[in-house]
Design a protein around this motif. Structure first.
Motif, PDB file in Angstrom:
ATOM      1  N   TRP A  66     -20.332   7.382 -66.260  1.00  0.00           N
ATOM      2  CA  TRP A  66     -21.059   7.577 -67.516  1.00  0.00           C
ATOM      3  C   TRP A  66     -22.093   6.480 -67.759  1.00  0.00           C
ATOM      4  CZ3 TRP A  66     -20.373   3.417 -70.617  1.00  0.00           C
ATOM      5  CH2 TRP A  66     -19.207   2.676 -70.474  1.00  0.00           C
ATOM      6  N   GLY A  67     -21.995   5.344 -67.064  1.00  0.00           N
ATOM      7  CA  GLY A  67     -22.945   4.250 -67.267  1.00  0.00           C
ATOM      8  C   GLY A  67     -24.170   4.321 -66.387  1.00  0.00           C
ATOM      9  N   ARG A  68     -24.142   5.195 -65.397  1.00  0.00           N
ATOM     10  CA  ARG A  68     -25.268   5.269 -64.448  1.00  0.00           C
ATOM     11  C   ARG A  68     -26.548   5.772 -65.085  1.00  0.00           C
ATOM     12  NH1 ARG A  68     -21.195   7.604 -60.101  1.00  0.00           N
ATOM     13  NH2 ARG A  68     -20.100   5.647 -59.712  1.00  0.00           N
ATOM     14  N   SER A  69     -26.427   6.505 -66.171  1.00  0.00           N
ATOM     15  CA  SER A  69     -27.640   6.967 -66.855  1.00  0.00           C
ATOM     16  C   SER A  69     -28.209   5.876 -67.764  1.00  0.00           C
ATOM     17  CB  SER A  69     -27.335   8.221 -67.670  1.00  0.00           C
ATOM     18  OG  SER A  69     -26.383   7.921 -68.680  1.00  0.00           O
ATOM     19  N   LEU A  70     -27.400   4.876 -68.094  1.00  0.00           N
ATOM     20  CA  LEU A  70     -27.845   3.788 -68.968  1.00  0.00           C
ATOM     21  C   LEU A  70     -28.489   2.639 -68.192  1.00  0.00           C
ATOM     22  CD1 LEU A  70     -24.670   3.572 -71.242  1.00  0.00           C
ATOM     23  CD2 LEU A  70     -26.863   4.663 -71.796  1.00  0.00           C
ATOM     24  N   ILE A  71     -28.000   2.399 -66.973  1.00  0.00           N
ATOM     25  CA  ILE A  71     -28.472   1.283 -66.156  1.00  0.00           C
ATOM     26  C   ILE A  71     -28.846   1.825 -64.786  1.00  0.00           C
ATOM     27  CG2 ILE A  71     -27.810  -0.891 -65.053  1.00  0.00           C
ATOM     28  CD1 ILE A  71     -25.870  -1.367 -67.357  1.00  0.00           C
ATOM     29  N   LYS A  72     -30.060   1.554 -64.380  1.00  0.00           N
ATOM     30  CA  LYS A  72     -30.545   2.087 -63.099  1.00  0.00           C
ATOM     31  C   LYS A  72     -30.018   1.284 -61.907  1.00  0.00           C
ATOM     32  CE  LYS A  72     -32.793   5.188 -65.221  1.00  0.00           C
ATOM     33  NZ  LYS A  72     -31.919   6.193 -65.732  1.00  0.00           N
ATOM     34  N   SER A  73     -29.888  -0.038 -62.052  1.00  0.00           N
ATOM     35  CA  SER A  73     -29.416  -0.887 -60.957  1.00  0.00           C
ATOM     36  C   SER A  73     -28.199  -1.675 -61.424  1.00  0.00           C
ATOM     37  CB  SER A  73     -30.521  -1.860 -60.538  1.00  0.00           C
ATOM     38  OG  SER A  73     -30.004  -2.835 -59.652  1.00  0.00           O
ATOM     39  N   PRO A  74     -27.141  -1.703 -60.630  1.00  0.00           N
ATOM     40  CA  PRO A  74     -25.957  -2.455 -61.026  1.00  0.00           C
ATOM     41  C   PRO A  74     -26.092  -3.960 -60.814  1.00  0.00           C
ATOM     42  CG  PRO A  74     -25.580  -1.433 -58.902  1.00  0.00           C
ATOM     43  CD  PRO A  74     -26.938  -0.964 -59.380  1.00  0.00           C
ATOM     44  N   ASP A  75     -27.214  -4.411 -60.225  1.00  0.00           N
ATOM     45  CA  ASP A  75     -27.421  -5.845 -60.018  1.00  0.00           C
ATOM     46  C   ASP A  75     -27.586  -6.546 -61.357  1.00  0.00           C
ATOM     47  OD1 ASP A  75     -27.335  -5.235 -57.373  1.00  0.00           O
ATOM     48  OD2 ASP A  75     -29.456  -5.633 -56.972  1.00  0.00           O
ATOM     49  N   ALA A  76     -26.930  -7.706 -61.477  1.00  0.00           N
ATOM     50  CA  ALA A  76     -27.016  -8.481 -62.713  1.00  0.00           C
ATOM     51  C   ALA A  76     -27.366  -9.926 -62.389  1.00  0.00           C
ATOM     52  CB  ALA A  76     -25.691  -8.427 -63.470  1.00  0.00           C
ATOM     53  N   TYR A  77     -28.350 -10.434 -63.107  1.00  0.00           N
ATOM     54  CA  TYR A  77     -28.714 -11.835 -62.993  1.00  0.00           C
ATOM     55  C   TYR A  77     -27.959 -12.600 -64.077  1.00  0.00           C
ATOM     56  CZ  TYR A  77     -32.301 -10.496 -59.734  1.00  0.00           C
ATOM     57  OH  TYR A  77     -32.958 -10.005 -58.630  1.00  0.00           O
ATOM     58  N   ILE A  78     -27.279 -13.666 -63.657  1.00  0.00           N
ATOM     59  CA  ILE A  78     -26.442 -14.464 -64.539  1.00  0.00           C
ATOM     60  C   ILE A  78     -26.997 -15.880 -64.578  1.00  0.00           C
ATOM     61  CG2 ILE A  78     -24.077 -15.244 -64.989  1.00  0.00           C
ATOM     62  CD1 ILE A  78     -24.330 -12.141 -64.699  1.00  0.00           C
ATOM     63  N   ILE A  79     -27.143 -16.426 -65.763  1.00  0.00           N
ATOM     64  CA  ILE A  79     -27.519 -17.832 -65.892  1.00  0.00           C
ATOM     65  C   ILE A  79     -26.242 -18.617 -66.182  1.00  0.00           C
ATOM     66  CG2 ILE A  79     -28.051 -17.831 -68.382  1.00  0.00           C
ATOM     67  CD1 ILE A  79     -30.251 -19.586 -65.838  1.00  0.00           C
TER      68      ILE A  79
END
Length: 186
Positions: A66-79
């Motif tokens: 259900w989240g694939r329509s909300l976020i195109k790429s699962p990559d996350a940048y973390i500071i």
């Protein structure tokens, strides 16, 4: 609405070793989702001796269907911003994602201190907030998914640290054994 998480754990290792292992924790078999980690800034306060570091971490997440329509790429940048105080034996790290923040912001603080009951151990207090700004009745669902994923990942993170600490212990033992044998060979 905001979801909160708090957990205190211990490592049966000295604070110096645990904080050292923190910098070496990637890669490890429990963090295959971490793609890279780069130091952006590092400085030591000349008065207090506090080491401040800012790192950028790239992680690849797993999205529910259900989240694939909300976020195109699962990559996350973390500071990740950290402060290590060698005088008080305290290390505090703060992390948060830089992208996907409208869908889900994850803010984590970890505090590493000498264990109050055993000075040869280290205590780690982890606190997190999961915040979603989505509407349409999705906020609770996203935050619940986020907190459950965070709890699962926290277990893996502790296992990863334990793995690195064990490797450090093995390397120290091997080095001690090698130095004990070296004088006999001379």
């Amino acid at each position: 609405m905001v979801k909160f998480y708090q957990h205190t754990s211990s490592f049966e290792h000295a604070w110096d070793n645990v904080t050292y292992a923190f910098w070496l924790r990637y890669p490890n078999p429990f963090a295959s989702h971490v793609i890279g980690c780069d130091v952006l800034d590092r400085s030591v306060d000349p008065v207090t001796g506090v080491l401040r570091t800012t790192r950028l971490i790239l992680k690849q997440g797993v999205l529910p269907r259900w989240g694939r329509s909300l976020i195109k790429s699962p990559d996350a940048y973390i500071i990740e911003e950290s402060e290590v105080n060698p005088k008080t034996h305290t290390m505090v790290t703060r992390t948060k994602n830089l992208n996907h923040v409208r869908v889900m912001q994850v803010e984590e603080t970890q505090t590493f201190t000498i264990h109050p009951e055993n000075p040869k151990w280290t205590q780690v207090k982890t606190e997190a907030r999961i915040i979603s700004e989505l509407r349409w009745g999705m906020t609770g669902r996203v935050e619940s998914f986020g907190i459950n994923k965070f709890m699962d990942n926290s277990v893996k993170a502790r296992k990863g640290m334990a793995h690195i600490l064990e490797r450090l212990r093995q390397n120290a033992a091997a080095a001690a054994a090698a130095s004990a044998v070296a004088p006999l060979e001379a």
